[in-house]
Enzyme design. Structure first.
Site, PDB file in Angstrom:
ATOM      1  N   GLY A 103      -6.609  68.184  57.253  1.00 53.97           N
ATOM      2  CA  GLY A 103      -6.892  66.737  57.189  1.00 53.97           C
ATOM      3  C   GLY A 103      -7.608  66.177  58.407  1.00 53.97           C
ATOM      4  O   GLY A 103      -8.667  65.572  58.294  1.00 53.97           O
ATOM      5  N   HIS A 151      -4.093  72.744  55.678  1.00 58.68           N
ATOM      6  CA  HIS A 151      -3.766  71.510  56.404  1.00 58.68           C
ATOM      7  C   HIS A 151      -4.888  71.121  57.381  1.00 58.68           C
ATOM      8  O   HIS A 151      -4.689  71.082  58.602  1.00 58.68           O
ATOM      9  CB  HIS A 151      -2.423  71.644  57.146  1.00 58.68           C
ATOM     10  CG  HIS A 151      -1.812  70.311  57.471  1.00 58.68           C
ATOM     11  ND1 HIS A 151      -0.464  70.095  57.547  1.00 58.68           N
ATOM     12  CD2 HIS A 151      -2.380  69.101  57.736  1.00 58.68           C
ATOM     13  CE1 HIS A 151      -0.222  68.832  57.851  1.00 58.68           C
ATOM     14  NE2 HIS A 151      -1.377  68.200  57.976  1.00 58.68           N
ATOM     15  N   ILE A 185      -4.591  55.694  55.647  1.00 61.04           N
ATOM     16  CA  ILE A 185      -5.310  56.853  55.108  1.00 61.04           C
ATOM     17  C   ILE A 185      -5.610  56.648  53.621  1.00 61.04           C
ATOM     18  O   ILE A 185      -6.710  56.955  53.145  1.00 61.04           O
ATOM     19  CB  ILE A 185      -4.501  58.149  55.354  1.00 61.04           C
ATOM     20  CG1 ILE A 185      -4.473  58.446  56.858  1.00 61.04           C
ATOM     21  CG2 ILE A 185      -5.069  59.326  54.564  1.00 61.04           C
ATOM     22  CD1 ILE A 185      -3.566  59.598  57.273  1.00 61.04           C
TER      23      ILE A 185
HETATM   24  O1  LIG Z   1      -1.565  64.110  61.980  1.00 57.13           O
HETATM   25  C1  LIG Z   1      -0.942  64.554  61.022  1.00 57.13           C
HETATM   26  O2  LIG Z   1       0.279  64.392  60.914  1.00 57.13           O
HETATM   27  C2  LIG Z   1      -1.662  65.272  59.990  1.00 57.13           C
HETATM   28  O3  LIG Z   1      -1.069  65.869  59.148  1.00 57.13           O
HETATM   29  C3  LIG Z   1      -3.146  65.229  59.984  1.00 57.13           C
HETATM   30  O4  LIG Z   1      -3.710  66.133  59.104  1.00 57.13           O
END
Ligand SMILES: O=C(O)C(=O)CO
Length: 331
Positions: free
Chosen positions: A295, A293, A165
């Site tokens: 992501g 959160h 990442i």
């Molecule tokens: O997949 C994960 O652990 C995440 O935090 C992705 O945002």
């Protein structure tokens, strides 16, 4: 046809209909919570009794109590995350329960969010949007520094943890033409050369970077890494971004650093706890931006993560090696 003889898969969260349909070809599927983000513990424990597979979001803690409650027929746990800190991996291994996770498929989505948060924080977008709603746009150019932020071009970008990442994030930020990209971690990475990133110590990165972007994983050596000492080392206008885990940060120390203007601003996609209570003092700060959160939260990435989970579940139920197992080094 009755499906009573089919293995029971318990899911903590709703998923795309195609994922359900695939699972239902071979399993009985129970979804615990179709609306809320986090399944209450008691509801989770009630639902998993007799399960052969668990399909989890990263908010459902798996420990000895969960494994006892599910029962000895439980074969496989598929977590829809790359993070694993919610699962007692040793206990699963001891009981022969296989655990699969979803690395790789989410790297690009998380990296895009890291870039979005970096720009939103640097260009003060939350304040800017609000100023339009509040009707104070008119002050623009009465003061040429009104709503001015920082730019990535010409700045030093520091990536803490150049894993998958971190590398995807650094590649994207490289397109903004920073003066330098620095990174730190356990060892230098050969692939860092492709973006001309320099390996430095954590302290040098903190002291030199205009943007400090945390993309490292959480473990005993990174828990609480960003504390009073770390924030003290950062530049007075440094921008701190965290897309990894809230536990990397001592949040009281971050609050102090932001509220005393020891650092410039922070953009957080992860916090402790999650969700962050709406009255939390970090949310009252002008120079702190928090997203919930997000992501991996794109339709395509979440579908890909669910597909990996389905493959892990099918393999686990059939006594095969999981296609995306948790590496033994993590146990
Ligand atoms: O997949 C994960 O652990 C995440 O935090 C992705 O945002």
């Amino acid at each position: 046809m009755t499906d009573v003889g089919l293995p029971l898969v318990v899911m903590t969260h709703a998923s795309p209909p195609s994922v359900h349909a695939r699972l239902e070809q071979q399993c009985r599927v129970v979804t615990i919570n179709k609306d809320e983000n986090i399944v209450p513990r008691q509801k989770f424990l009630e639902a998993i009794k007799g399960a052969h597979a668990l399909f989890l979001n990263p908010y459902s803690r798996v420990d000895a109590e969960v494994l006892d409650t599910a029962g000895p027929q439980l074969k496989v746990i598929a977590t829809c995350s790359v993070g694993l800190e919610h699962i007692d991996l040793k206990e699963c291994e001891r009981r022969g329960v296989k655990v699969g996770y979803t690395p790789n498929v989410l790297d690009k989505a998380v990296a895009e969010l890291a870039v979005a948060l970096t720009l939103a924080t640097a260009r003060r977008l939350e304040e800017a949007f609000q100023s339009v709603r509040d009707g104070v746009w008119g002050t623009l150019w009465e003061n040429c520094l009104w709503m001015c932020g920082k730019q990535v071009s010409g700045s030093v970008v520091g990536i803490v943890g150049l894993g998958r990442i971190g590398f995807e994030t650094a590649k994207r930020l490289a397109a903004f033409e920073p003066s330098k990209i620095l990174y730190c971690g356990n060892t230098p990475k050969a692939y860092a050369d492709t973006i001309r990133a320099d390996f430095v110590s954590f302290h040098e990165l903190l002291e030199t970077s205009d943007f400090v972007v945390a993309t490292c994983s959480i473990n005993d050596s990174t828990r609480g890494l960003f504390d009073k000492e770390a924030f003290k080392r950062m530049k007075a206008d440094a921008i701190f971004i965290n897309v990894s885990r809230g536990a990397l940060v001592n949040q009281d120390d971050l609050y102090e650093a932001l509220s005393s203007n020891q650092i410039g601003a922070a953009g957080l996609d992860v916090t402790t706890p999650e969700p962050l209570p709406p009255n939390h003092r970090l949310l009252k700060l002008r120079n702190c931006v928090v997203s919930p959160h997000l992501g991996s939260a794109t339709v395509r990435t979440r579908a890909a993560m669910c597909d990996v989970c389905v493959e892990n579940i099918f393999a686990g139920l059939n006594g095969k090696d999981l296609p995306s197992p948790v590496p033994s080094a993590f146990k």
